[in-house]
Design an enzyme around this catalytic site. Structure first.
Site, PDB file in Angstrom:
ATOM      1  N   TYR A 143     -22.914   2.949  -0.267  1.00  0.00           N
ATOM      2  CA  TYR A 143     -22.420   2.215  -1.427  1.00  0.00           C
ATOM      3  C   TYR A 143     -22.147   3.176  -2.581  1.00  0.00           C
ATOM      4  CZ  TYR A 143     -22.461  -0.357  -5.779  1.00  0.00           C
ATOM      5  OH  TYR A 143     -22.125  -0.815  -7.011  1.00  0.00           O
ATOM      6  N   GLY A 193     -19.928  -2.274  -7.186  1.00  0.00           N
ATOM      7  CA  GLY A 193     -20.202  -3.672  -7.472  1.00  0.00           C
ATOM      8  C   GLY A 193     -19.569  -4.592  -6.460  1.00  0.00           C
TER       9      GLY A 193
END
Length: 514
Positions: free
Chosen positions: A61, A68
């Site tokens: 991520y 987000g």
């Protein structure tokens, strides 16, 4: 003999205290990144693990994905290196006042402390750049507004990330300048952020935690100052010092409340028998002062624990375990503990403003001040008719107190859903911290006014009562106040006096209890 240099605050993965951050923020101690090989090896292992993971097409991520709600967007390998720079670029939308130099140094120290834990996957080069900013006092211009406190202090910390890379603006030598010009002058190379480093800088609680460290320190001093002021006000109003009896407070044994009562006993030398003419009971703002100030005194150790846990945590996302070589996705950027701490702190501090406001209202009123002149004016004879003493000062104290009380609404209950409902429950920790600092500022203004009232009230009580005797601590402080503040006999503007006293409060000019 030359003075010894202060010990540096070492960033080596070991815990820091609130006092370390404050000392760095006030430039009382320098920052030093550890040269210990074991520490540097740990930092290096995290960065090397990420490199290997990227080389084998690992999905991380914020490294190989968007941020987000955009975490489902896969970043082409050729563009991965650009992603950290896009993160701080699009978050450059802060507004409001700029953080002060002291606050900014605290932010740099707090973010550096978190990254030095060694679970953020950053390079030693990034930590060295933080050290350079602190060493040369190159301070990013950080707008105070724009953070919801999860995913961390993204927008304000984007200004730190940009400056590390030689962009945006800084304070340096007291002048606002382009970062690129300062770096060129000092021969500092701008960083090119490695994968994950933009996220590691920004996706954490550094701003709220830095402000919390400063707020905690100011509140600690303010509570002790309020105790000393209460002692002055008991004497000025010919109050009963025996409301603070040791046996009495043993019956309600909150430790902080007991400490406040003990300090008042010491200041008032109240082990002597009461004079016959003393009233049986004073009004609550005097009699119950330990019960008000004691709340702050009792909550400060608990709040220290919350703040220092956050300070010494790896509070970004994802975390990188350099030992087991795992990427751990979670939510450690969430600032709930700091939000609660600051909401609690501002409540306790605002109550002290209210306490002192009530004490002043009694002191200036001839119905309640037991023989002192109206508004504590020292003017005598015919000129007493045209002089107004501290009348306007009491009005201002009421205004500052009201504003402080208004700000006690907890920020942490005002969570908003943001960023396509990815950040659907947020802490508001930075707003809570800014509120706490504003409440402290207003309460310090109240305390500055009360110092004028203390100097005036004791002088007037001594004029009326030749038997008045001050304990050594009160006598020393009264003498100091008389050097700082002229007696208000003829009306004059008090703003200059207030400004000097505010500066003295923030410099902790008086030694107040052990």
């Amino acid at each position: 003999m030359a003075p010894t240099a202060p010990d540096p605050v070492r960033f080596d993965g070991h815990p820091l205290a609130i006092e370390d951050v404050v000392a760095l923020a006030r430039r009382q101690r320098p920052a030093q990144l550890s040269a210990d090989p074991a520490f540097r090896a740990r930092i290096g292992r995290g960065a090397a693990f990420l490199d290997r993971l990227l080389a084998t097409d690992g999905v991380i991520y914020g490294v190989t994905t968007g941020y987000g709600d955009s975490c489902t967007v896969t970043i082409p390998p050729a563009l991965v290196a650009e992603l950290p720079h896009h993160l701080y670029a699009y978050h450059g939308c802060g507004t409001g006042r700029l953080l002060t130099p002291e606050e900014t140094r605290a932010v740099l120290a707090t973010r550096m402390a978190s990254l030095a834990v060694g679970m953020s996957g950053v390079s030693t080069g990034l930590l060295e750049q933080f050290e350079r900013l602190l060493h040369h006092d190159i301070l990013p211009l950080i707008p105070a507004e724009g953070s919801v406190g999860a995913s961390g202090d993204l927008t304000p910390l984007s200004y730190v990330a940009a400056v590390l890379c030689g962009e945006r603006e800084v304070w340096h030598g007291g002048v606002r300048r382009d970062t690129a010009d300062v770096f060129a002058e000092l021969r500092i190379a701008p960083l090119r952020l490695r994968p994950k480093e933009g996220l590691a800088i920004m996706n954490g609680t550094a701003v709220m935690t830095a402000l919390a460290c400063l707020a905690w320190t100011r509140a600690d001093y303010l509570g002790r100052l309020a105790t000393r002021l209460t002692a002055f006000n008991v004497l000025a109003s010919a109050g009963n010092a025996h409301h603070f009896d040791e046996k009495l407070f043993a019956a309600k044994p909150h430790p902080g409340q007991q400490r406040v009562a003990a300090r008042l006993r010491e200041d008032l030398a109240s082990d002597r028998p009461p004079r016959n003419e003393q009233r049986l009971q004073d009004r609550y703002s005097l009699r119950c002062a330990p019960h008000v100030i004691g709340v702050l005194e009792d909550v400060l150790p608990f709040l220290r624990g919350l703040i220092e846990n956050e300070l010494n945590s790896a509070n970004d996302n994802p975390l990188v375990d350099p030992d087991d070589e795992r990427v751990l996705h979670g939510g450690h950027f969430y600032g709930g503990h700091i939000a609660f701490a600051m909401d609690a702190l501002k409540n306790a501090v605002a109550n002290i403003a209210d306490l002192l406001d009530r004490q002043l209202a009694l002191l200036v009123d001839t119905r309640f001040n037991h023989g002192l002149p109206s508004n504590l004016s020292a003017a005598e004879g015919p000129r007493a008719a045209i002089n107004h003493g501290l009348k306007a000062l009491q009005i201002s104290v009421s205004a500052w107190t009201a504003e402080a009380l208004k700000l006690t609404m907890p920020a942490s209950v005002f969570s908003r859903s943001t960023e396509c409902h990815n950040q659907d429950k947020v802490s508001m920790g930075t707003i809570a911290a800014r509120d706490a600092l504003r409440v402290l500022e207003l309460t310090e203004q109240v305390a500055a006014a009360m110092l004028i009232a203390a100097r005036q009230g004791i002088a007037l009580r001594a004029r009326a009562d030749a038997r008045l005797a001050l304990s050594p601590p009160l006598a020393a402080m009264q003498a100091d106040l008389e050097r700082r503040i002229a007696l208000v006999d003829e009306d004059r503007a008090l703003d200059t006096d207030l400004g000097r006293l505010l500066a003295a409060i923030r410099d902790e000019a008086w030694s107040l209890y052990a």
